[in-house]
Design a protein around this motif. Structure first.
Motif, PDB file in Angstrom:
ATOM      1  N   GLY A 145       0.824  -1.297  -0.108  1.00 26.98           N
ATOM      2  CA  GLY A 145       0.013   0.084  -0.019  1.00 26.98           C
ATOM      3  C   GLY A 145       0.761   1.375  -0.129  1.00 26.98           C
ATOM      4  N   SER A 146       1.934   1.247   0.882  1.00 28.86           N
ATOM      5  CA  SER A 146       2.795   2.396   0.979  1.00 28.86           C
ATOM      6  C   SER A 146       3.469   2.511  -0.343  1.00 28.86           C
ATOM      7  CB  SER A 146       3.752   2.318   1.831  1.00 28.86           C
ATOM      8  OG  SER A 146       3.100   2.086   3.253  1.00 28.86           O
ATOM      9  N   PHE A 147       4.000   1.314  -1.194  1.00 24.37           N
ATOM     10  CA  PHE A 147       4.651   1.530  -2.313  1.00 24.37           C
ATOM     11  C   PHE A 147       3.641   2.019  -3.504  1.00 24.37           C
ATOM     12  CE2 PHE A 147       5.120  -0.517  -6.449  1.00 24.37           C
ATOM     13  CZ  PHE A 147       6.509  -0.187  -6.805  1.00 24.37           C
ATOM     14  N   LEU A 148       2.273   1.815  -3.581  1.00 23.84           N
ATOM     15  CA  LEU A 148       1.604   2.059  -4.527  1.00 23.84           C
ATOM     16  C   LEU A 148       1.082   3.861  -4.204  1.00 23.84           C
ATOM     17  CD1 LEU A 148      -1.429  -0.720  -4.202  1.00 23.84           C
ATOM     18  CD2 LEU A 148       0.398  -0.293  -6.020  1.00 23.84           C
ATOM     19  N   ALA A 149       1.340   4.234  -2.837  1.00 23.67           N
ATOM     20  CA  ALA A 149       1.121   5.724  -2.681  1.00 23.67           C
ATOM     21  C   ALA A 149       2.241   6.329  -3.001  1.00 23.67           C
ATOM     22  CB  ALA A 149       0.996   5.719  -1.020  1.00 23.67           C
TER      23      ALA A 149
END
Length: 382
Positions: A145-149
């Motif tokens: 999720g952090s990578f996508l953000a």
């Protein structure tokens, strides 16, 4: 059958945990105040609670596959909506609808999985495997999720997660059977039957440690989910750091769930020990003890890894199989109450020391009540 359910649970857990590092920072980007962030996050739990109170009788009466598959597809649409809207009101509306839909999906998965166990030991092992699957998803999903953000932005990340949820729903519809082999099919209820079932569940004193304990750990978890991402954002660090911290929490849970010998320890002992350690960890955070947040998150995860399967085992062992839908719906409703209160109070207080102190009193109080409950019922036949 059991493997397919675990795959669905993995996909659902992955999608929901991947949102954890996105929610509070995204609302902050939209210009929402700290107190309002708490209300928005708590709003999900309020709608989830409403759905839980409605879902029970339906889950006991109709095939749970319908609610799992249909709920996931519609939840995916709501997630896409969260990513498209550019205002707080629209985000809040989609968030409320998502919470209501997931109130049918999660209890249906847990009830259907519980029906596959025949003995108390087997049900304990099943819930342990369920925890292992959910934790595995919880380890990788916050980082993803952090990578996508970082790569696509907060809004586009919700859209991607929405499509993943829709795929999970289609998979569940194609692969899951209508009912568990060997279990009795649901029968139409007579008038008032739902109320009688609910009364029987609420009068079952053996279920209360799971209900109270579930409220306590979700309250603690809600406080952590609210405070940790904002702490990282205030320090000017990348959202990827938040993902790493929540992945460490997942690793702590995984470390406990891999200890299969724990299933032979009385479930009441596991709940008492887990709540006791969790209370000490929250107290350490509340007084600002100089312990690295990475270490604290790992041990938080270890406590959750011990407690969630234990509570699920209590529910399956001490309730009738034909009431699993209602039992897990009530349990989910209790969890929703904890999820409602924790971010709202944390947002209103605006002080992380105070937030952790309240979480400490909640978990320590439930731990003491659980010990007293076990003492009073030690001579009661089960």
């Amino acid at each position: 059958m059991r493997a397919l359910l675990l795959v669905v649970l993995f996909l659902v857990s992955f999608d929901m945990h991947a949102q954890t590092p996105l929610l509070a920072p995204y609302l902050n980007v939209l210009g929402v105040s700290a107190a309002m962030i708490g209300f928005v996050l708590g709003g999900y739990a309020i709608s989830n609670l409403t759905g839980n109170l409605i879902a029970g009788p339906f889950l006991d009466r109709y095939p749970k596959k319908w609610f799992i598959a249909g709920g996931l597809v519609l939840a995916g649409v709501m997630l896409i909506g969260q990513g498209i809207v550019q205002n707080t009101a629209g985000f809040f509306t989609f968030r409320l609808m998502l919470g209501f839909l997931m109130a049918f999906v999660s209890p249906a998965c847990s009830a259907l999985l519980g029906e596959t166990g025949k003995t108390a030991l087997e049900q304990g092992e099943i819930m342990g495997k369920k925890g292992l699957v959910l934790t595995s998803a919880g380890i990788v999903s916050p980082a993803v999720g952090s990578f996508l953000a970082v790569q696509f932005g907060y809004g586009q990340s919700f859209v991607i997660l929405g499509y993943m949820m829709i795929i999970a729903g289609v998979f569940a519809w194609m692969m899951l059977p209508q009912r568990v082999e060997g279990s009795t099919p649901p029968t139409p209820r007579i008038k008032g039957g739902g109320k009688q079932s609910l009364t029987a569940i609420l009068e079952n004193r053996m279920l209360y440690p799971a209900f109270l304990g579930g409220f306590a750990i979700i309250y603690a978890q809600g406080t952590i989910i609210y405070e940790v991402p904002l702490l990282i954002q205030r320090q000017g660090l990348s959202p990827a750091v938040t993902g790493i911290l929540f992945s460490l929490k997942g690793l702590g849970a995984l470390a406990i769930l891999c200890q299969f010998w724990l299933h032979r320890v009385p479930v009441e002992t596991r709940t008492f020990a887990g709540l006791g350690v969790l209370s000490l960890l929250l107290y350490a955070l509340a007084i600002g003890l100089a312990i690295p947040i990475h270490v604290m998150m790992f041990f938080f995860g270890a406590c959750f890894g011990m407690l969630f399967p234990a509570f699920a085992t209590i529910l399956t062992v001490h309730s009738a199989r034909e009431q699993y839908g209602s039992v897990f719906s009530i349990y989910s409703a209790v969890l929703s109450i904890g999820a409602v209160l924790s971010p709202i109070l944390a947002g209103l207080l605006g002080n992380w020391h105070h937030s952790y102190f309240i979480a400490f009193f909640v978990t320590a109080g439930v731990c003491l009540i659980g010990g007293l409950h076990r003492f009073l019922l030690s001579g009661v036949p089960r």
